[in-house]
Design a protein around this motif. Sequence first.
Motif, PDB file in Angstrom:
ATOM      1  N   ARG A  16       0.812  -1.215   0.000  1.00 37.74           N
ATOM      2  CA  ARG A  16       0.000   0.000   0.000  1.00 37.74           C
ATOM      3  C   ARG A  16       0.846   1.267   0.000  1.00 37.74           C
ATOM      4  O   ARG A  16       0.306   2.382  -0.027  1.00 37.74           O
ATOM      5  CB  ARG A  16      -0.953   0.021   1.195  1.00 37.74           C
ATOM      6  CG  ARG A  16      -0.276   0.025   2.563  1.00 37.74           C
ATOM      7  CD  ARG A  16      -1.318   0.096   3.685  1.00 37.74           C
ATOM      8  NE  ARG A  16      -0.698  -0.011   4.987  1.00 37.74           N
ATOM      9  CZ  ARG A  16      -0.147   1.016   5.639  1.00 37.74           C
ATOM     10  NH1 ARG A  16      -0.167   2.227   5.101  1.00 37.74           N
ATOM     11  NH2 ARG A  16       0.405   0.843   6.833  1.00 37.74           N
ATOM     12  N   GLY A  17       2.168   1.145   0.035  1.00 36.86           N
ATOM     13  CA  GLY A  17       3.039   2.312   0.035  1.00 36.86           C
ATOM     14  C   GLY A  17       3.126   2.961  -1.333  1.00 36.86           C
ATOM     15  O   GLY A  17       2.860   2.336  -2.365  1.00 36.86           O
ATOM     16  N   ARG A  18       3.532   4.221  -1.344  1.00 32.20           N
ATOM     17  CA  ARG A  18       3.627   4.951  -2.603  1.00 32.20           C
ATOM     18  C   ARG A  18       4.728   4.405  -3.497  1.00 32.20           C
ATOM     19  O   ARG A  18       4.719   4.622  -4.711  1.00 32.20           O
ATOM     20  CB  ARG A  18       3.877   6.437  -2.316  1.00 32.20           C
ATOM     21  CG  ARG A  18       2.690   7.136  -1.664  1.00 32.20           C
ATOM     22  CD  ARG A  18       2.964   8.623  -1.489  1.00 32.20           C
ATOM     23  NE  ARG A  18       1.818   9.312  -0.915  1.00 32.20           N
ATOM     24  CZ  ARG A  18       1.781  10.617  -0.662  1.00 32.20           C
ATOM     25  NH1 ARG A  18       2.860  11.367  -0.941  1.00 32.20           N
ATOM     26  NH2 ARG A  18       0.698  11.168  -0.137  1.00 32.20           N
ATOM     27  N   ASP A  19       5.703   3.725  -2.913  1.00 32.80           N
ATOM     28  CA  ASP A  19       6.787   3.162  -3.716  1.00 32.80           C
ATOM     29  C   ASP A  19       6.446   1.793  -4.282  1.00 32.80           C
ATOM     30  O   ASP A  19       7.251   1.202  -5.012  1.00 32.80           O
ATOM     31  CB  ASP A  19       8.072   3.076  -2.893  1.00 32.80           C
ATOM     32  CG  ASP A  19       7.893   2.225  -1.637  1.00 32.80           C
ATOM     33  OD1 ASP A  19       6.740   1.995  -1.226  1.00 32.80           O
ATOM     34  OD2 ASP A  19       8.913   1.804  -1.059  1.00 32.80           O
ATOM     35  N   GLN A  72       0.043  -1.105  -6.247  1.00 31.13           N
ATOM     36  CA  GLN A  72      -0.397  -0.434  -5.027  1.00 31.13           C
ATOM     37  C   GLN A  72      -1.850  -0.780  -4.738  1.00 31.13           C
ATOM     38  O   GLN A  72      -2.736  -0.540  -5.559  1.00 31.13           O
ATOM     39  CB  GLN A  72      -0.234   1.079  -5.176  1.00 31.13           C
ATOM     40  CG  GLN A  72      -0.428   1.850  -3.878  1.00 31.13           C
ATOM     41  CD  GLN A  72      -0.211   3.335  -4.070  1.00 31.13           C
ATOM     42  OE1 GLN A  72      -0.883   3.967  -4.881  1.00 31.13           O
ATOM     43  NE2 GLN A  72       0.740   3.900  -3.337  1.00 31.13           N
ATOM     44  N   GLN A 130      -4.938  -0.390  -1.802  1.00 31.25           N
ATOM     45  CA  GLN A 130      -5.333   0.395  -0.641  1.00 31.25           C
ATOM     46  C   GLN A 130      -6.136  -0.473   0.331  1.00 31.25           C
ATOM     47  O   GLN A 130      -7.361  -0.475   0.329  1.00 31.25           O
ATOM     48  CB  GLN A 130      -6.150   1.614  -1.091  1.00 31.25           C
ATOM     49  CG  GLN A 130      -5.365   2.586  -1.955  1.00 31.25           C
ATOM     50  CD  GLN A 130      -4.097   3.084  -1.252  1.00 31.25           C
ATOM     51  OE1 GLN A 130      -4.125   3.423  -0.075  1.00 31.25           O
ATOM     52  NE2 GLN A 130      -2.994   3.130  -1.979  1.00 31.25           N
ATOM     53  N   SER A 167       0.906  -4.207   4.397  1.00 28.13           N
ATOM     54  CA  SER A 167       2.114  -3.453   4.683  1.00 28.13           C
ATOM     55  C   SER A 167       2.457  -2.555   3.499  1.00 28.13           C
ATOM     56  O   SER A 167       2.006  -2.772   2.372  1.00 28.13           O
ATOM     57  CB  SER A 167       3.282  -4.394   4.960  1.00 28.13           C
ATOM     58  OG  SER A 167       3.068  -5.152   6.130  1.00 28.13           O
ATOM     59  N   ARG A 168       3.277  -1.549   3.761  1.00 29.49           N
ATOM     60  CA  ARG A 168       3.689  -0.656   2.670  1.00 29.49           C
ATOM     61  C   ARG A 168       4.434  -1.441   1.593  1.00 29.49           C
ATOM     62  O   ARG A 168       4.260  -1.182   0.402  1.00 29.49           O
ATOM     63  CB  ARG A 168       4.559   0.478   3.215  1.00 29.49           C
ATOM     64  CG  ARG A 168       3.775   1.502   4.040  1.00 29.49           C
ATOM     65  CD  ARG A 168       4.681   2.593   4.582  1.00 29.49           C
ATOM     66  NE  ARG A 168       3.910   3.625   5.253  1.00 29.49           N
ATOM     67  CZ  ARG A 168       3.518   3.554   6.514  1.00 29.49           C
ATOM     68  NH1 ARG A 168       3.836   2.484   7.248  1.00 29.49           N
ATOM     69  NH2 ARG A 168       2.818   4.518   7.058  1.00 29.49           N
ATOM     70  N   GLN A 169       5.268  -2.368   2.005  1.00 27.02           N
ATOM     71  CA  GLN A 169       5.880  -3.332   1.091  1.00 27.02           C
ATOM     72  C   GLN A 169       5.528  -4.717   1.621  1.00 27.02           C
ATOM     73  O   GLN A 169       6.126  -5.189   2.579  1.00 27.02           O
ATOM     74  CB  GLN A 169       7.394  -3.131   1.018  1.00 27.02           C
ATOM     75  CG  GLN A 169       7.807  -1.817   0.401  1.00 27.02           C
ATOM     76  CD  GLN A 169       9.320  -1.700   0.235  1.00 27.02           C
ATOM     77  OE1 GLN A 169      10.068  -2.623   0.548  1.00 27.02           O
ATOM     78  NE2 GLN A 169       9.774  -0.563  -0.270  1.00 27.02           N
ATOM     79  N   SER A 190       6.484  -8.730   4.665  1.00 33.14           N
ATOM     80  CA  SER A 190       5.708  -8.181   5.772  1.00 33.14           C
ATOM     81  C   SER A 190       5.804  -9.060   7.017  1.00 33.14           C
ATOM     82  O   SER A 190       5.799 -10.288   6.917  1.00 33.14           O
ATOM     83  CB  SER A 190       4.236  -8.026   5.367  1.00 33.14           C
ATOM     84  OG  SER A 190       3.464  -7.609   6.463  1.00 33.14           O
TER      85      SER A 190
END
Length: 206
Positions: free
Chosen positions: A40-43, A47, A49, A54-56, A79
């Motif tokens: 869910r991270g911008r990187d 992606q 939501q 986890s972001r990654q 994660s």
Amino acid sequence: MERPFTVLQVSLHHPRLDPATFANIQPQLQHDTSPLLVGRGRDAHLQLQLPHLSRQHLSLEPYLETGRTLLAFCLKALSRKGCVWVNGQTLRYLEQVPLSTINRISFSGVQMVVHIKGGTSLEAFVCCFHLSPSPLIYRLEAEETDEWEGIPQEQPPPASGEQPAGHLGFLHDSSQTQTWNSSLQPSPGGGTEIQLQGEPPDRALC
């Protein structure tokens, strides 16, 4: 001489069917041979939501096996929040597993099927993403939830063999089938564009 890309046909399903979950996904993505991040991270390149993601969360990582001339792929869990389920195998944090031609993956409620069609390019690969309104995997394990530790395991779905009829419920007409052979071509406005050509396979994914 141009070399065709390996194509990863990626189908996604989440039971909530919230359009915002998949709002940042492009229909097609060309990626170099660095890991393709899911989270869910911008990187994240893919992606999603979802609050429990986890972001990654995981990565798809291309590599070249000794003595082989085509890219192979593995999936790595990134994660600490919960498990990633791949073809009947549960991955913990930083564990990884090689992928086969067709792969069934589940994490944080997301169901994902990855169909790999090999190409000769070693510089990049292409992902084609499609959303499915119907479940992609049946007989899911209880351990796919974030609270998976200590939960008795059920039998996972078969890692190989035919899927039930109507297994993939895509948003497009399933009768329009095509298998992809992609290469870089000059675009009219300058730069390059990806052209996909091919012939009908058994099941449409991209």
